[in-house]
Design a protein around this motif. Structure first.
Motif, PDB file in Angstrom:
ATOM      1  N   HIS A 179       0.834  -1.205   0.000  1.00  0.00           N
ATOM      2  CA  HIS A 179       0.000   0.000   0.000  1.00  0.00           C
ATOM      3  C   HIS A 179       0.874   1.263   0.000  1.00  0.00           C
ATOM      4  CE1 HIS A 179      -3.752   2.168   0.549  1.00  0.00           C
ATOM      5  NE2 HIS A 179      -3.173   2.905   1.489  1.00  0.00           N
ATOM      6  N   LEU A 180       1.987   1.226   0.722  1.00  0.00           N
ATOM      7  CA  LEU A 180       2.896   2.371   0.731  1.00  0.00           C
ATOM      8  C   LEU A 180       3.519   2.583  -0.655  1.00  0.00           C
ATOM      9  CD1 LEU A 180       4.682   1.853   4.178  1.00  0.00           C
ATOM     10  CD2 LEU A 180       2.983   3.587   3.597  1.00  0.00           C
ATOM     11  N   ASP A 181       3.855   1.495  -1.355  1.00  0.00           N
ATOM     12  CA  ASP A 181       4.372   1.621  -2.730  1.00  0.00           C
ATOM     13  C   ASP A 181       3.329   2.273  -3.626  1.00  0.00           C
ATOM     14  OD1 ASP A 181       6.854   0.557  -2.196  1.00  0.00           O
ATOM     15  OD2 ASP A 181       6.283  -1.505  -2.724  1.00  0.00           O
ATOM     16  N   TYR A 182       2.068   1.882  -3.449  1.00  0.00           N
ATOM     17  CA  TYR A 182       0.998   2.491  -4.244  1.00  0.00           C
ATOM     18  C   TYR A 182       0.889   3.986  -3.959  1.00  0.00           C
ATOM     19  CZ  TYR A 182      -3.728   3.897  -5.512  1.00  0.00           C
ATOM     20  OH  TYR A 182      -4.821   4.573  -6.020  1.00  0.00           O
ATOM     21  N   MET A 183       0.972   4.371  -2.675  1.00  0.00           N
ATOM     22  CA  MET A 183       0.863   5.779  -2.326  1.00  0.00           C
ATOM     23  C   MET A 183       2.048   6.571  -2.880  1.00  0.00           C
ATOM     24  SD  MET A 183      -0.651   5.607   1.571  1.00  0.00           S
ATOM     25  CE  MET A 183      -1.017   7.370   1.622  1.00  0.00           C
ATOM     26  N   ILE A 184       3.227   5.946  -2.918  1.00  0.00           N
ATOM     27  CA  ILE A 184       4.374   6.619  -3.524  1.00  0.00           C
ATOM     28  C   ILE A 184       4.135   6.831  -5.018  1.00  0.00           C
ATOM     29  CG2 ILE A 184       6.811   6.316  -4.170  1.00  0.00           C
ATOM     30  CD1 ILE A 184       7.249   4.938  -1.476  1.00  0.00           C
ATOM     31  N   SER A 185       3.526   5.829  -5.663  1.00  0.00           N
ATOM     32  CA  SER A 185       3.307   5.909  -7.112  1.00  0.00           C
ATOM     33  C   SER A 185       2.326   7.007  -7.499  1.00  0.00           C
ATOM     34  CB  SER A 185       2.796   4.563  -7.646  1.00  0.00           C
ATOM     35  OG  SER A 185       1.458   4.310  -7.187  1.00  0.00           O
ATOM     36  N   ILE A 186       1.432   7.370  -6.584  1.00  0.00           N
ATOM     37  CA  ILE A 186       0.459   8.431  -6.904  1.00  0.00           C
ATOM     38  C   ILE A 186       0.854   9.754  -6.255  1.00  0.00           C
ATOM     39  CG2 ILE A 186      -1.430   6.808  -7.266  1.00  0.00           C
ATOM     40  CD1 ILE A 186      -2.468   7.523  -4.474  1.00  0.00           C
ATOM     41  N   GLY A 187       2.065   9.797  -5.707  1.00  0.00           N
ATOM     42  CA  GLY A 187       2.599  11.051  -5.185  1.00  0.00           C
ATOM     43  C   GLY A 187       2.103  11.435  -3.800  1.00  0.00           C
ATOM     44  N   GLN A 188       1.525  10.478  -3.025  1.00  0.00           N
ATOM     45  CA  GLN A 188       1.018  10.798  -1.689  1.00  0.00           C
ATOM     46  C   GLN A 188       1.933  10.290  -0.575  1.00  0.00           C
ATOM     47  OE1 GLN A 188      -3.018   9.476  -1.270  1.00  0.00           O
ATOM     48  NE2 GLN A 188      -3.811  10.849  -2.843  1.00  0.00           N
ATOM     49  N   MET A 189       3.094   9.798  -0.959  1.00  0.00           N
ATOM     50  CA  MET A 189       4.017   9.261   0.048  1.00  0.00           C
ATOM     51  C   MET A 189       5.438   9.371  -0.479  1.00  0.00           C
ATOM     52  SD  MET A 189       4.349   7.702   3.024  1.00  0.00           S
ATOM     53  CE  MET A 189       2.631   7.243   3.303  1.00  0.00           C
ATOM     54  N   SER A 190       6.376   9.692   0.386  1.00  0.00           N
ATOM     55  CA  SER A 190       7.788   9.738   0.006  1.00  0.00           C
ATOM     56  C   SER A 190       8.469   8.456   0.475  1.00  0.00           C
ATOM     57  CB  SER A 190       8.473  10.943   0.672  1.00  0.00           C
ATOM     58  OG  SER A 190       8.522  10.767   2.085  1.00  0.00           O
ATOM     59  N   PRO A 191       9.551   8.053  -0.169  1.00  0.00           N
ATOM     60  CA  PRO A 191      10.282   6.863   0.274  1.00  0.00           C
ATOM     61  C   PRO A 191      10.747   6.969   1.729  1.00  0.00           C
ATOM     62  CG  PRO A 191      10.967   7.481  -1.930  1.00  0.00           C
ATOM     63  CD  PRO A 191      10.098   8.600  -1.431  1.00  0.00           C
ATOM     64  N   GLN A 192      11.120   8.190   2.149  1.00  0.00           N
ATOM     65  CA  GLN A 192      11.566   8.382   3.534  1.00  0.00           C
ATOM     66  C   GLN A 192      10.419   8.117   4.517  1.00  0.00           C
ATOM     67  OE1 GLN A 192      11.957  10.560   1.053  1.00  0.00           O
ATOM     68  NE2 GLN A 192      14.185  10.508   0.710  1.00  0.00           N
ATOM     69  N   LYS A 193       9.212   8.593   4.170  1.00  0.00           N
ATOM     70  CA  LYS A 193       8.062   8.370   5.026  1.00  0.00           C
ATOM     71  C   LYS A 193       7.702   6.886   5.062  1.00  0.00           C
ATOM     72  CE  LYS A 193       4.544   9.897   7.474  1.00  0.00           C
ATOM     73  NZ  LYS A 193       4.719  10.550   8.799  1.00  0.00           N
ATOM     74  N   LYS A 194       7.840   6.223   3.902  1.00  0.00           N
ATOM     75  CA  LYS A 194       7.580   4.784   3.861  1.00  0.00           C
ATOM     76  C   LYS A 194       8.519   4.039   4.799  1.00  0.00           C
ATOM     77  CE  LYS A 194       8.029   0.650   1.027  1.00  0.00           C
ATOM     78  NZ  LYS A 194       8.400   0.056  -0.276  1.00  0.00           N
ATOM     79  N   ALA A 195       9.780   4.394   4.779  1.00  0.00           N
ATOM     80  CA  ALA A 195      10.757   3.720   5.639  1.00  0.00           C
ATOM     81  C   ALA A 195      10.415   3.926   7.109  1.00  0.00           C
ATOM     82  CB  ALA A 195      12.163   4.232   5.340  1.00  0.00           C
TER      83      ALA A 195
END
Length: 457
Positions: free
Chosen positions: A252-268
């Motif tokens: 789900h975090l990868d999906y949010m990154i793909s649509i610009g609602q999440m950064s890799p740093q926030k995912k980590a």
């Protein structure tokens, strides 16, 4: 003799079952122990409260909160024996502290299959399906049951003075269930305990002039520390910490990154938090203390057949910190996500100020066998906001009482009190001490009915 009968009557007319500082219920009077000779009494108090509110402030909903209070039944009993002119012994039973509430209706304190878990787009249903677990259902509710048995020994060097002290055995039992999206990762949380008992103590002294119907007492009750092994369940945390749950969150975090609602740093950072939640599954001991208190009780004859009576009470609620073991471990992790940030964790129940309460009344002999009384009371509450502890901030009350004595050595009495309950703001544990809150409780009231029997032998 008539004044002695009047003293017994007025001290027994008005029920002492209260709705104070959310948890304080009986006032813990020792007046039964201070009766002359051998004495027994028993009472029952019934409280019907209307505790309604509204979702507010940081709560995303704006739904009404229907009456959350269950009818409260509370009993007391006392046996006092005058062993000889200098020594007396007493047993006092009461249920001094407690709470019994339940949320219902359509609001964020009731679980639904669409409740969000940590991230937009992840619902309890989606997480449960991914992990093969059950979706949290039901209402938020809490029940705290605390009972006391006090064993008191008194020494009366003269007819005017009474010095007393004793031990207090206190039992604790509780069931707390948190449901609904407002509790975030605690949606579905359960805290269940069996009854456990621990010891405290009390001490005090009294002064009286029987022929003038004058009596005053000052009593201190110690805090009592409890250590309980509870059954704690945090199902959403367990689901997230499983392999399937971590995979769902990562996708789900990868999906949010793909649509610009999440950064890799926030995912980590979020993946780190999920991993840390997986380390909180240990079972441990929950420790807390019920508060110490001081009671001042007094009465004095005003004229023949008339008595002025009252009491002043202090309870050390500001020291209460109720943090179940696993609840606390999870709170240290999720506290970093809360508003305001609470990386040190937070409590399930927390009050912010000490409670002060006062009552004063007048009793009048209406006939040789009938007595009546009227009283007023005030309670400060324990702070403007209550963290998961109860939607009441103090009260004002008005009471009426009556007693019928068929003979000089026994009676039956009844009373009724109406309480104007103070407005309060409900907080989540992570919001404790801040200006954030999730519910408003306004314009509530309560009515208490009491019945008591007494016998001198």
């Amino acid at each position: 003799m008539k004044k002695k009968i009047l003293v017994i009557a007025i001290s027994s007319i008005c029920t002492s079952h209260l709705y104070a500082a959310a948890f304080d219920k009986t006032g813990q009077s020792v007046s039964a122990f201070l009766q002359s000779g051998n004495y027994f009494e028993a009472s029952l108090g019934i409280t019907d409260a209307s505790l309604k509110g509204q979702e507010a402030r940081t709560n995303s909903g704006n739904n009404p909160l229907p009456d959350i209070a269950h009818t409260d039944y509370r009993s007391t009993a006392a046996l006092k024996l005058q062993i000889n002119p200098q020594f007396s012994f007493g047993l006092l039973y009461d249920q001094p502290f407690g709470s019994d509430t339940e949320y219902s209706g359509n609001n964020n304190f009731v679980a639904t299959p669409k409740d969000t878990v940590m991230l937009p787009g992840i619902t309890t249903t989606r997480l449960a399906n991914a992990t093969g677990e059950q979706v949290p259902t039901g209402n938020s509710k809490s029940n705290f049951d605390i009972q006391n048995l006090s064993l008191i020994l008194g020494y009366q060097p003269t007819k005017n003075w009474n010095f007393y002290a004793g031990t207090v055995y206190q039992t604790f039992k509780s069931e707390v269930e948190l449901r609904g999206s407002i509790f975030s990762l605690y949606n579905g949380y359960d805290f269940h305990t069996k009854s456990v008992g621990d010891w405290g103590w009390l001490a005090g002294f009294a002064y009286q002039i029987p022929e003038k119907a004058i009596k005053a007492s000052l009593t201190y009750r110690s805090e009592i520390e409890h250590k309980v092994k509870a059954t704690e369940n945090v199902p959403l945390v367990d689901m997230l910490a499983s392999q399937q749950g971590r995979s769902l969150v990562d996708q789900h975090l990868d999906y949010m990154i793909s649509i610009g609602q999440m950064s890799p740093q926030k995912k980590a950072a979020l993946n780190y938090i999920v991993a840390e939640l997986g380390k909180t599954d240990d079972q441990g001991t929950t420790q807390f203390k019920t508060p110490d208190s001081v009671n001042l009780e007094f009465q004095t004859g005003v004229r023949q057949g008339t008595l002025l009576f009252g009491n002043l009470r202090w309870v050390n609620w500001s020291e209460l910190e109720f943090q179940p073991y696993r609840f606390g471990r999870v709170s240290e992790v999720v506290g970093t996500l809360s508003t305001p940030s609470r990386p040190e964790g937070f409590d399930l129940v927390r009050f912010y100020k000490d409670q002060w309460s006062a009552n004063i009344g007048v009793g009048q002999r209406l006939s040789p066998k009938l007595f009546g009384s009227v009283s007023v009371g005030w309670d400060s509450g324990a702070g403007d906001k209550v963290s998961t502890g109860g939607p009441v901030k103090g009260y004002y009350n008005f009471g009426l009482g009556a007693q019928y004595s068929p003979a000089a050595n026994y009676f039956i009495s009844g009373g009724i009190k109406y309480f104007w309950l103070g407005d309060a703001k409900g907080q989540l544990g992570a919001q404790a001490g801040s200006d954030y809150y999730v519910a408003d409780f306004k314009d509530n009231h309560s009515i208490t009915y009491g019945l008591k029997i007494g016998y001198k032998f």
